[in-house]
Design a protein around this motif. Structure first.
Motif, PDB file in Angstrom:
ATOM      1  N   MET A  35      48.857  61.130  -4.683  1.00  8.32           N
ATOM      2  CA  MET A  35      49.866  59.993  -4.510  1.00  8.32           C
ATOM      3  C   MET A  35      51.151  60.212  -5.119  1.00  8.32           C
ATOM      4  N   ASP A  36      51.651  61.097  -6.159  1.00  6.05           N
ATOM      5  CA  ASP A  36      52.882  61.570  -6.339  1.00  6.05           C
ATOM      6  C   ASP A  36      53.887  61.637  -5.471  1.00  6.05           C
ATOM      7  N   LYS A  37      53.146  62.634  -4.301  1.00  2.00           N
ATOM      8  CA  LYS A  37      53.893  63.225  -3.141  1.00  2.00           C
ATOM      9  C   LYS A  37      53.962  62.181  -2.004  1.00  2.00           C
ATOM     10  N   VAL A  38      52.966  61.259  -2.132  1.00  3.69           N
ATOM     11  CA  VAL A  38      53.072  60.093  -1.161  1.00  3.69           C
ATOM     12  C   VAL A  38      54.191  59.025  -1.432  1.00  3.69           C
ATOM     13  N   ASN A  39      54.389  58.960  -2.621  1.00  5.59           N
ATOM     14  CA  ASN A  39      55.446  57.870  -3.344  1.00  5.59           C
ATOM     15  C   ASN A  39      56.840  58.601  -3.094  1.00  5.59           C
ATOM     16  N   ALA A  40      56.788  59.978  -3.295  1.00  6.73           N
ATOM     17  CA  ALA A  40      58.239  60.676  -3.070  1.00  6.73           C
ATOM     18  C   ALA A  40      58.459  60.936  -1.901  1.00  6.73           C
ATOM     19  N   CYS A  41      57.453  60.577  -0.629  1.00  5.32           N
ATOM     20  CA  CYS A  41      57.667  60.610   0.959  1.00  5.32           C
ATOM     21  C   CYS A  41      57.675  62.210   1.038  1.00  5.32           C
ATOM     22  N   ASP A  42      56.874  62.854   0.412  1.00  2.00           N
ATOM     23  CA  ASP A  42      56.857  64.286   0.458  1.00  2.00           C
ATOM     24  C   ASP A  42      55.310  64.484   1.251  1.00  2.00           C
ATOM     25  N   PHE A  43      55.447  64.969   2.552  1.00  2.00           N
ATOM     26  CA  PHE A  43      54.054  65.416   3.189  1.00  2.00           C
ATOM     27  C   PHE A  43      53.890  66.574   3.663  1.00  2.00           C
ATOM     28  N   PRO A  44      53.356  67.474   2.666  1.00  2.00           N
ATOM     29  CA  PRO A  44      53.178  68.850   3.082  1.00  2.00           C
ATOM     30  C   PRO A  44      52.064  69.217   4.074  1.00  2.00           C
ATOM     31  N   ALA A  45      52.078  70.204   4.704  1.00  2.00           N
ATOM     32  CA  ALA A  45      51.105  70.621   5.635  1.00  2.00           C
ATOM     33  C   ALA A  45      49.862  71.486   4.638  1.00  2.00           C
ATOM     34  N   ILE A  46      48.661  71.012   5.192  1.00  2.00           N
ATOM     35  CA  ILE A  46      47.582  71.548   4.035  1.00  2.00           C
ATOM     36  C   ILE A  46      46.651  72.361   4.824  1.00  2.00           C
ATOM     37  N   GLY A  47      46.989  72.840   6.128  1.00  2.00           N
ATOM     38  CA  GLY A  47      46.162  73.970   6.756  1.00  2.00           C
ATOM     39  C   GLY A  47      44.840  73.698   7.005  1.00  2.00           C
ATOM     40  N   THR A  48      44.085  74.453   6.555  1.00  2.00           N
ATOM     41  CA  THR A  48      42.698  74.078   6.839  1.00  2.00           C
ATOM     42  C   THR A  48      41.672  73.715   5.619  1.00  2.00           C
ATOM     43  N   TYR A  49      42.586  72.724   4.700  1.00  2.00           N
ATOM     44  CA  TYR A  49      42.154  72.506   3.525  1.00  2.00           C
ATOM     45  C   TYR A  49      40.657  71.603   3.737  1.00  2.00           C
ATOM     46  N   PHE A  50      40.470  71.015   4.845  1.00  2.00           N
ATOM     47  CA  PHE A  50      39.416  70.168   5.008  1.00  2.00           C
ATOM     48  C   PHE A  50      38.082  70.892   5.399  1.00  2.00           C
ATOM     49  N   ASN A  51      38.423  72.112   5.723  1.00  2.28           N
ATOM     50  CA  ASN A  51      37.393  72.963   6.238  1.00  2.28           C
ATOM     51  C   ASN A  51      36.236  73.234   4.919  1.00  2.28           C
ATOM     52  N   THR A  52      36.857  73.081   3.887  1.00  3.61           N
ATOM     53  CA  THR A  52      35.977  73.345   2.484  1.00  3.61           C
ATOM     54  C   THR A  52      35.982  71.796   1.651  1.00  3.61           C
ATOM     55  N   ASN A  53      36.847  70.924   2.096  1.00  2.00           N
ATOM     56  CA  ASN A  53      36.928  70.079   1.041  1.00  2.00           C
ATOM     57  C   ASN A  53      36.868  68.230   1.978  1.00  2.00           C
ATOM     58  N   ASP A  54      36.122  67.565   1.470  1.00  2.00           N
ATOM     59  CA  ASP A  54      36.282  66.255   2.275  1.00  2.00           C
ATOM     60  C   ASP A  54      36.183  65.178   1.272  1.00  2.00           C
ATOM     61  N   TYR A  55      36.808  65.105   0.147  1.00  2.00           N
ATOM     62  CA  TYR A  55      36.903  63.896  -0.778  1.00  2.00           C
ATOM     63  C   TYR A  55      37.223  62.708  -0.060  1.00  2.00           C
ATOM     64  N   LEU A  56      36.884  61.695  -0.394  1.00  2.00           N
ATOM     65  CA  LEU A  56      37.176  60.437   0.307  1.00  2.00           C
ATOM     66  C   LEU A  56      37.716  59.408  -0.717  1.00  2.00           C
ATOM     67  N   ILE A  57      39.038  59.133  -0.808  1.00  2.00           N
ATOM     68  CA  ILE A  57      39.417  58.211  -1.670  1.00  2.00           C
ATOM     69  C   ILE A  57      38.758  56.955  -1.508  1.00  2.00           C
ATOM     70  N   PRO A  58      38.199  56.212  -2.760  1.00  2.00           N
ATOM     71  CA  PRO A  58      37.535  54.633  -2.658  1.00  2.00           C
ATOM     72  C   PRO A  58      38.576  53.898  -1.881  1.00  2.00           C
TER      73      PRO A  58
END
Length: 326
Positions: free
Chosen positions: A197-220
Motif C-alpha cells: 500500500m505504500d506504493k499505491v499511496n505514492a501512485c507507483d504501480f510497478p509491473a509484477i510479471g508472472t508473480y501470481f503464478n506462484t502467489n495468490d494472497y487475497l487482501i481481506p
C-alpha cells in the motif's frame, strides 16, 4: 413472441444436444486445445484434461437420462448442470492466465490518470461503516441468487424460452472467460497487497510479471468486519476466488444481462431485482474486487455480449421453420 409449448417439447425430445450443452462442449474443446499448446508450462495439465473428459461424459450421461425420461424436470437438470459448471470454469481461467505477464499495473495507472486517485481505495475509506458495508456486501453476495431467480422464473412461466436464456447466460460467461484467459488482470484486492500500500499511496504501480503464478494472497475486504454479509462474501472468496477475471467485470456484465432478461419478461421482477443490482455494481469497486474502469466496461460490454449471444442462438440453434420475431 409466442411459440406453441407442445411444439417446443416435441422438437427438443427428439434431439441430442441442447444449445447450452453445445456451447459448453465448444468451450471445453477450445480450452483443451489451449492446454495441449501450453502443456509443458502448466501446473497440472493431465488433471485438467481428465476433468474436461469427465464433463463430457456427464453431459452425454444426462442426455441419455433425458431420452429415457423426456420432461421439463430432466430438461431443467441438463441445463442447470451446465450452468453450475460455471463454478468450475471460472477459477479454471487462472490456470491459463497465470502463465502470462500480469497487466494490473496498466489498469491501475489508467485508473489513476482518469480519476486522479484509486476509486476502490477511496470508496471504502469514505463509507467504512456497517450501514454501507453490509448493503454492498449483500448486493455482491446476491450475484448468483439473482441469476437463479431469473432462470427459475423463465422455467416456471416462459418455458418455451428457457433454453434460450440458459444459452445466452452461459455463452456470455464463456465470452468473458475467454477474454480473462488472454488478458490477465487480478484486481486491486490481489495487486495492491502484492506491491504494498505504500506504493499505491505514492501512485507507483510497478509491473509484477508472472508473480501470481506462484502467489495468490487475497487482501481481506474493507468494511464492517463483523457483518453477516461481509463474512459471507469473505468465505465465498476464500473458497472460489483467484487472481483472475478483473477486466471487464463479469459481475457487472452478467448482472446487467440478467436485468435485461428480467425486464423483457416482467417489469415488476426487474424492479424487485434493481436494488440488488445497483448494490452489486457498487460493491465490485467497494470490496476492491475491481477497478472502477472494470465495472464501467463491464456495464458497457454487457449489451454487446447479450446481442452477440442472442444472435449466436438464433443463427446456430433455431431452425428457420420455427424462428419467430421478438
Amino acid at each position: 413472441m409466442a411459440i406453441d409449448l407442445k411444439l417446443f417439447e416435441r422438437v427438443h425430445s427428439g434431439r441430442g444436444l441442447f444449445a447450452v450443452e453445445s456451447i459448453s462442449l465448444i468451450y471445453n474443446a477450445l480450452t483443451s486445445i489451449l492446454i495441449l499448446i501450453l502443456f509443458s508450462r502448466m501446473d497440472h495439465p493431465e488433471l485438467m484434461l481428465m476433468e474436461r473428459l469427465g464433463i463430457v461424459v456427464l453431459t452425454f450421461g444426462l442426455i441419455y437420462l433425458y431420452q429415457l425420461f423426456p420432461c421439463r424436470l430432466t430438461a431443467f437438470i441438463r441445463m442447470a448442470v451446465q450452468m453450475s459448471l460455471l463454478a468450475y470454469w471460472y477459477p479454471d481461467t487462472f490456470e491459463f492466465n497465470r502463465l502470462f505477464p500480469n497487466l494490473d499495473h496498466v489498469f491501475a495507472r489508467l485508473e489513476q490518470w482518469l480519476f486522479h486517485c484509486q476509486p476502490s481505495v477511496e470508496f471504502c475509506k469514505l463509507c467504512p461503516s456497517a450501514w454501507f458495508s453490509e448493503p454492498f456486501n449483500m448486493g455482491y453476495f446476491f450475484y448468483y441468487p439473482m441469476i437463479l431467480v431469473v432462470v427459475v422464473y423463465y422455467f416456471l412461466n416462459r418455458f418455451e424460452w428457457f433454453e434460450k436464456i440458459c444459452f445466452v447466460l452461459v455463452t456470455s460467461f464463456f465470452i468473458y472467460y475467454l477474454f480473462y484467459i488472454l488478458v490477465p488482470v487480478a484486481g486491486p484486492q490481489f495487486y495492491f497487497p502484492a506491491i504494498g500500500m505504500d506504493k499505491v499511496n505514492a501512485c507507483d504501480f510497478p509491473a509484477i510479471g508472472t508473480y501470481f503464478n506462484t502467489n495468490d494472497y487475497l487482501i481481506p475486504g474493507p468494511g464492517y468486519e463483523h457483518g453477516f454479509f461481509y463474512n459471507l462474501v469473505e468465505a465465498s472468496q476464500e473458497v472460489g476466488e483467484r487472481p483472475t477475471a478483473a477486466f471487464p467485470s463479469s459481475h457487472v456484465g452478467i448482472s446487467t444481462i440478467v436485468m435485461i432478461m428480467a425486464w423483457r419478461i416482467n417489469h415488476k421482477l426487474a424492479y424487485v431485482l434493481a436494488p440488488f443490482y445497483i448494490l452489486l455494481c457498487c460493491a465490485t469497486v467497494y470490496i476492491q474486487a475491481h477497478y472502477l474502469i472494470d465495472a464501467l466496461v463491464g456495464f458497457g460490454t454487457a449489451f454487446f455480449v447479450y446481442q452477440l449471444a442472442t444472435l449466436m442462438y438464433k443463427r446456430w440453434f433455431i431452425s428457420p421453420v420455427f424462428r419467430v420475431k421478438e
